[in-house]
Design an enzyme around this catalytic site. Sequence first.
Site, mmCIF file in Angstrom:
data_model
loop_
_atom_site.group_PDB
_atom_site.id
_atom_site.type_symbol
_atom_site.label_atom_id
_atom_site.label_comp_id
_atom_site.label_asym_id
_atom_site.label_seq_id
_atom_site.Cartn_x
_atom_site.Cartn_y
_atom_site.Cartn_z
ATOM 1 N N TYR A 153 0.840 -1.194 0.000
ATOM 2 C CA TYR A 153 0.000 0.000 0.000
ATOM 3 C C TYR A 153 0.883 1.255 0.000
ATOM 4 O O TYR A 153 2.104 1.169 -0.147
ATOM 5 C CB TYR A 153 -0.971 -0.036 1.173
ATOM 6 C CG TYR A 153 -1.950 -1.197 1.095
ATOM 7 C CD1 TYR A 153 -2.772 -1.345 -0.018
ATOM 8 C CD2 TYR A 153 -2.049 -2.133 2.116
ATOM 9 C CE1 TYR A 153 -3.669 -2.411 -0.114
ATOM 10 C CE2 TYR A 153 -2.937 -3.195 2.036
ATOM 11 C CZ TYR A 153 -3.742 -3.339 0.921
ATOM 12 O OH TYR A 153 -4.607 -4.388 0.825
ATOM 13 N N ARG B 115 -8.216 -16.153 9.428
ATOM 14 C CA ARG B 115 -9.186 -17.155 8.978
ATOM 15 C C ARG B 115 -9.756 -17.978 10.129
ATOM 16 O O ARG B 115 -10.929 -18.348 10.121
ATOM 17 C CB ARG B 115 -8.543 -18.073 7.938
ATOM 18 C CG ARG B 115 -8.284 -17.390 6.605
ATOM 19 C CD ARG B 115 -7.627 -18.327 5.609
ATOM 20 N NE ARG B 115 -7.437 -17.696 4.321
ATOM 21 C CZ ARG B 115 -6.397 -16.928 4.008
ATOM 22 N NH1 ARG B 115 -5.460 -16.700 4.914
ATOM 23 N NH2 ARG B 115 -6.302 -16.395 2.811
#
Length: 761
Positions: free
Chosen positions: A579, A721
């Site tokens: 980013y 997850r």
Amino acid sequence: MKIVCVGGGPAGLYFSILAKRSDAEHEVVVLERNRPGDTYGFGVVFSDATLEELAAADRESYEAITRSFHHWDDIDIHYRGERLTSTGHGFSGLSRATLLQILETRARALGVELRHGVEVEAEEPYAGADLILAADGVNSRLRARYADAFGPRVDARPNRFVWLGTTKPFSAFTFHFRETEHGLWRVHAYQYRPAAPGSEAISTFIVETTEDTWRAAGMDSASEPETVRFLERMFAEELGPHRLVGNRSLWRGFPTVRNRSWRRGNIVLVGDAAHSAHFSIGSGTRLAMIDAISLHESLVAHDFEIAPALEAYETARRPEVESVQRAAQASLEWFEGTERFMETEPIQFAFNLITRSLRITHSNLALRDPEFTARVDRWFAERAAAAAGTSSAASGAAPPPLLAPLRVRELELKNRVVVSAMCQYSAEDGTPDDWHLVNLGSRAIGGAGLVMSEMTDVSREGRISLGCTGMYARAHVGAWKRIVDFVHRHSDAGIGMQLGHAGRKASTRLSWEGDNEPLQDDGWPIMAASPVPWFEHSPVPREMTRTDMDQVTGQFRRAAEMSEEAGFDLLEIHFAHGYLLASFVSPLTNLREDEYGGDVDGRMRFPLAVLAAVRSVWPPEKPVSVRISAVDWAEGGMTADGAVEVAHRLKAAGVDIIDVSAGQTVPWQKPVYGRQYQTPFSDRIRHEVGIATMAVGNISSFMDVNTILAAGRADLCCLARAHLWDPYWTRHAAYASGAPIPWPPQYSTLDGYTPKFEWGY
């Protein structure tokens, strides 16, 4: 069938036994370059589980092995004047020469032809063979001859080691750590021959050190006798009256062998010719002999049809070998970097060593040695309580490490479990809604110590996608405050805001519509450190100007003020994953030639300016963390060494915690995936920089979280997850650990309830 084994080590001999035993009509020949009895090395090690496999494959050789070995259950770790012992490990040592003699005797009895002193320089010795085993070791000539087919890669490791013997009878698998004026020396020692009438016990005594220490001590020019004398003086206290002996005992670096393929026509690689595993996990001989078992099973299953059998063998065996090699890699890297652990407390140092390869976890050790594990837990709980300014329980079992508190500035987290920041791509013009409330609120009720917002962008143009959350409009403050208030009112969790700017990865589709794929319509201009697009077909970002930097710095400052207004407990700045700020940090994406590019100081100049602006408005009693990509998994990118440099600068800038991630800088990255695959970067930064870290990356089980924390590899563990699959992961982990977290009042009827099923962790 004619079978030729090139190499008379454990792999070639054991396969010849199995092949001949299964069909006496097979013509089996073993070609060995050494003369009979002419071998190097001292002892080999088998675990109890390996011996069970050997017993099932060939009972006769197994019984001969067990009559000759020395068995032990303990690991002794000598560190800073203490001896720490852990039991329940179950290993056996055996002379390499004895093992080869046992296998040769068994092979001859079955009718295998053994030819010693044969150098296989050409193809004639195995011409006409139906199957050829390249079992000729790490420096396999057969593998080298057909390198184009096998694609070998041999990585020489930096540490130096020498393999010696001694008559000192070690009662356990023993580790010594000796610091001298030259540096740190490690000893791996174990007894492999018991004492008997007329003969002394014999042990392996491996000494390992860094190349710098090795050179500083003059060992780079030492002969074998000089090496022996030097080490006898150094370890006189450990050896007592016993001497060291050599046997081709030369200093060397460990070669890690991997191959693209293990087969070429009717030739198959086995043992060290196919793969190697560092001696610190004692698996080289085991791997070789299990190779032989697996290859033989594949041949039998395919009626000795060579092509399908060899394909089946490699398909089945390679994942098992690579798993062992990952464990061996973790272990050898631990010993390569032992210096960084030498200031840790003895009990943590010992636990760290025992669990270094990831093969033994906190839960597994609790089964092997409950007393040692309870001691680790008690130490961790007392240390955590003291640091948090609370008192630990005076008696009874200590809670597992994942339930220990952590105090950072004035923020006290009730446990060490973090719900990692996970983009949901479900916001409307940056505003979080009911989905975000339920997503984060349910995981806070689920017991996590800290829940993190998804990457929340500091401007509309800084969003990854149209669905990303933001902190740039007044409406965002109230929407986020609603979530923060819910978490604070209904749970004990802290909640953190992660602020970022997508940079060159902005203006893309929702992840399920095409990850990092550019918007086809309604896209917006993007910017980055340099005009480097994500994909070749992605928009080219403009190179940021000084004006752009000032504007973005102001946006981060404003977003930090708004985050405080919303009530967040912790603020994290995103320096990772390619980013905007990460594009300055990585040399792959920062090609600037001004003061904001070049060396690490130049590349960090703008990100550190943003950090300073954020810290200036964020309350001093609240912590700031930074997420980094420790490595880029791509040539020319960030490395672990570079990550340490970055971490030093972040610590100096007032960062409290470094959230250590990796990769996602370039699409051609080649990550080395595996369980806890990013944790070693956290471990290194924590110890070398002296700053708290969060570990992230394929951490999913409570046994892994407890292991990471107890070993000192991180202060917090981020799960992504695992928390998506189970919002109540932390409660379930606490229950399974015997230390359940109290339910909220709304669920008070569940207090004292004992489930009738296993949680499955």
